[in-house]
Motif scaffolding. Structure first.
Motif, PDB file in Angstrom:
ATOM      1  N   ALA A 102       1.000  -1.407  -0.066  1.00 30.29           N
ATOM      2  CA  ALA A 102      -0.122   0.098  -0.009  1.00 30.29           C
ATOM      3  C   ALA A 102       0.879   1.258  -0.081  1.00 30.29           C
ATOM      4  O   ALA A 102       0.339   2.414  -0.257  1.00 30.29           O
ATOM      5  CB  ALA A 102      -0.806  -0.190   1.135  1.00 30.29           C
ATOM      6  N   THR A 103       1.971   0.980   0.398  1.00 28.07           N
ATOM      7  CA  THR A 103       2.949   2.405   0.381  1.00 28.07           C
ATOM      8  C   THR A 103       3.840   2.479  -0.788  1.00 28.07           C
ATOM      9  O   THR A 103       4.750   3.433  -0.828  1.00 28.07           O
ATOM     10  CB  THR A 103       3.831   2.349   1.677  1.00 28.07           C
ATOM     11  OG1 THR A 103       4.744   1.144   1.444  1.00 28.07           O
ATOM     12  CG2 THR A 103       3.268   2.369   2.904  1.00 28.07           C
ATOM     13  N   THR A 104       3.604   1.637  -1.817  1.00 28.52           N
ATOM     14  CA  THR A 104       4.447   1.706  -3.056  1.00 28.52           C
ATOM     15  C   THR A 104       3.564   2.059  -4.209  1.00 28.52           C
ATOM     16  O   THR A 104       2.521   1.464  -4.391  1.00 28.52           O
ATOM     17  CB  THR A 104       5.305   0.502  -3.455  1.00 28.52           C
ATOM     18  OG1 THR A 104       4.573  -0.512  -3.472  1.00 28.52           O
ATOM     19  CG2 THR A 104       6.313   0.511  -1.977  1.00 28.52           C
ATOM     20  N   ALA A 105       4.132   2.976  -5.158  1.00 32.55           N
ATOM     21  CA  ALA A 105       3.312   2.981  -6.338  1.00 32.55           C
ATOM     22  C   ALA A 105       4.290   2.689  -7.622  1.00 32.55           C
ATOM     23  O   ALA A 105       3.770   2.627  -8.779  1.00 32.55           O
ATOM     24  CB  ALA A 105       2.903   4.583  -6.577  1.00 32.55           C
ATOM     25  N   VAL A 161       5.555   6.659   2.519  1.00 31.48           N
ATOM     26  CA  VAL A 161       5.951   7.138   3.760  1.00 31.48           C
ATOM     27  C   VAL A 161       7.141   8.428   3.650  1.00 31.48           C
ATOM     28  O   VAL A 161       7.050   9.397   4.268  1.00 31.48           O
ATOM     29  CB  VAL A 161       6.662   6.034   4.740  1.00 31.48           C
ATOM     30  CG1 VAL A 161       7.396   6.625   5.985  1.00 31.48           C
ATOM     31  CG2 VAL A 161       5.699   5.083   5.031  1.00 31.48           C
ATOM     32  N   ILE A 162       8.005   8.274   2.737  1.00 30.61           N
ATOM     33  CA  ILE A 162       8.990   9.167   2.505  1.00 30.61           C
ATOM     34  C   ILE A 162       8.696  10.454   1.706  1.00 30.61           C
ATOM     35  O   ILE A 162       8.757  11.368   1.834  1.00 30.61           O
ATOM     36  CB  ILE A 162      10.207   8.587   1.874  1.00 30.61           C
ATOM     37  CG1 ILE A 162      10.811   7.608   2.866  1.00 30.61           C
ATOM     38  CG2 ILE A 162      11.290   9.541   1.158  1.00 30.61           C
ATOM     39  CD1 ILE A 162      12.212   6.759   2.155  1.00 30.61           C
ATOM     40  N   HIS A 163       7.474  10.183   0.766  1.00 29.71           N
ATOM     41  CA  HIS A 163       7.207  11.251  -0.160  1.00 29.71           C
ATOM     42  C   HIS A 163       6.373  12.165   0.115  1.00 29.71           C
ATOM     43  O   HIS A 163       6.514  13.509  -0.398  1.00 29.71           O
ATOM     44  CB  HIS A 163       6.281  10.289  -1.297  1.00 29.71           C
ATOM     45  CG  HIS A 163       6.028  11.008  -2.427  1.00 29.71           C
ATOM     46  ND1 HIS A 163       6.809  11.461  -3.473  1.00 29.71           N
ATOM     47  CD2 HIS A 163       4.798  11.955  -2.888  1.00 29.71           C
ATOM     48  CE1 HIS A 163       6.519  12.023  -4.330  1.00 29.71           C
ATOM     49  NE2 HIS A 163       5.285  12.366  -4.060  1.00 29.71           N
ATOM     50  N   LYS A 178       8.191  10.902  14.040  1.00 33.14           N
ATOM     51  CA  LYS A 178       7.590   9.397  14.571  1.00 33.14           C
ATOM     52  C   LYS A 178       7.207   8.506  13.455  1.00 33.14           C
ATOM     53  O   LYS A 178       7.371   7.172  13.420  1.00 33.14           O
ATOM     54  CB  LYS A 178       6.437   9.908  15.370  1.00 33.14           C
ATOM     55  CG  LYS A 178       5.681   8.729  16.054  1.00 33.14           C
ATOM     56  CD  LYS A 178       4.451   9.164  17.100  1.00 33.14           C
ATOM     57  CE  LYS A 178       4.137   7.548  17.465  1.00 33.14           C
ATOM     58  NZ  LYS A 178       3.352   7.910  18.696  1.00 33.14           N
ATOM     59  N   VAL A 179       6.680   9.027  12.311  1.00 36.39           N
ATOM     60  CA  VAL A 179       6.102   8.445  11.235  1.00 36.39           C
ATOM     61  C   VAL A 179       7.111   7.712  10.460  1.00 36.39           C
ATOM     62  O   VAL A 179       7.457   6.269  10.167  1.00 36.39           O
ATOM     63  CB  VAL A 179       5.264   8.995  10.225  1.00 36.39           C
ATOM     64  CG1 VAL A 179       5.193   8.399   8.848  1.00 36.39           C
ATOM     65  CG2 VAL A 179       3.858   9.428  10.694  1.00 36.39           C
ATOM     66  N   LEU A 180       8.827   8.265  10.424  1.00 36.77           N
ATOM     67  CA  LEU A 180       9.798   7.827   9.851  1.00 36.77           C
ATOM     68  C   LEU A 180      10.267   6.699  10.905  1.00 36.77           C
ATOM     69  O   LEU A 180      10.703   5.623  10.430  1.00 36.77           O
ATOM     70  CB  LEU A 180      10.670   8.865   9.508  1.00 36.77           C
ATOM     71  CG  LEU A 180      10.376   9.660   8.166  1.00 36.77           C
ATOM     72  CD1 LEU A 180      11.242  10.960   8.321  1.00 36.77           C
ATOM     73  CD2 LEU A 180      10.398   8.988   7.187  1.00 36.77           C
ATOM     74  N   GLU A 181      10.162   6.827  12.029  1.00 35.49           N
ATOM     75  CA  GLU A 181      10.699   5.936  12.993  1.00 35.49           C
ATOM     76  C   GLU A 181      10.183   4.838  13.177  1.00 35.49           C
ATOM     77  O   GLU A 181      10.400   3.717  13.213  1.00 35.49           O
ATOM     78  CB  GLU A 181      10.694   6.868  14.456  1.00 35.49           C
ATOM     79  CG  GLU A 181      11.280   5.936  15.696  1.00 35.49           C
ATOM     80  CD  GLU A 181      11.353   6.597  16.771  1.00 35.49           C
ATOM     81  OE1 GLU A 181      12.287   6.265  17.617  1.00 35.49           O
ATOM     82  OE2 GLU A 181      10.358   7.242  17.266  1.00 35.49           O
ATOM     83  N   GLU A 182       8.620   4.885  13.220  1.00 31.23           N
ATOM     84  CA  GLU A 182       7.736   3.752  13.280  1.00 31.23           C
ATOM     85  C   GLU A 182       7.924   2.710  11.841  1.00 31.23           C
ATOM     86  O   GLU A 182       7.792   1.624  11.845  1.00 31.23           O
ATOM     87  CB  GLU A 182       6.347   4.174  13.195  1.00 31.23           C
ATOM     88  CG  GLU A 182       5.991   4.600  14.639  1.00 31.23           C
ATOM     89  CD  GLU A 182       4.509   5.152  14.795  1.00 31.23           C
ATOM     90  OE1 GLU A 182       3.827   5.242  13.870  1.00 31.23           O
ATOM     91  OE2 GLU A 182       4.220   5.325  15.946  1.00 31.23           O
ATOM     92  N   ALA A 183       8.353   3.302  10.824  1.00 32.23           N
ATOM     93  CA  ALA A 183       8.754   2.846   9.403  1.00 32.23           C
ATOM     94  C   ALA A 183       9.980   2.211   9.548  1.00 32.23           C
ATOM     95  O   ALA A 183      10.381   1.339   8.686  1.00 32.23           O
ATOM     96  CB  ALA A 183       8.701   3.977   8.462  1.00 32.23           C
ATOM     97  N   GLY A 184      10.876   2.448  10.544  1.00 33.09           N
ATOM     98  CA  GLY A 184      12.210   1.975  10.629  1.00 33.09           C
ATOM     99  C   GLY A 184      13.330   2.499   9.922  1.00 33.09           C
ATOM    100  O   GLY A 184      14.198   2.237   9.639  1.00 33.09           O
TER     101      GLY A 184
END
Length: 102
Positions: free
Chosen positions: A3-6, A13-15, A53-59
């Motif tokens: 779901a996070t890739t196109a 997440v990064i975009h 926090k979003v970036l941290e949760e994504a690792g």
């Protein structure tokens, strides 16, 4: 495709603009102070905290807290997974841009 890739390296997440800028600020260095990131993005503490926090949760980001002169200082760094995801995302953006060139 998750779901996070196109695309092969696209990462939603990064975009997001602030997170893309955060990754770009973190990529060339080992780590950066929270205040430097906040000033660089021109955002409030709470906005920066939410994006980190979003970036941290994504690792993708690791946060460390240290006490210096009786103040807690937070520093952020890209993890190896974050560096790889950022590089793949940038490569995908470059691919899309190159394909649009006429």
């Amino acid at each position: 495709m998750s779901a996070t890739t196109a695309g092969p390296g696209f990462d939603a997440v990064i975009h997001a603009p602030n997170r893309l800028q955060l990754c770009a600020m973190l990529a060339p260095v080992s780590d950066v102070d929270f205040a430097v990131l906040r000033e660089g993005l021109g955002v409030s503490d709470s906005v920066l905290s939410k994006h980190l926090k979003v970036l941290e949760e994504a690792g993708y980001v690791e946060l460390t807290k240290r006490t210096l002169a009786s103040k807690v200082r937070t520093r952020a760094r890209l993890t190896p997974a974050g560096r790889a995801a950022f590089a793949a995302h940038v490569a995908e953006l470059q691919r899309v841009i190159a394909a649009a060139q006429v």
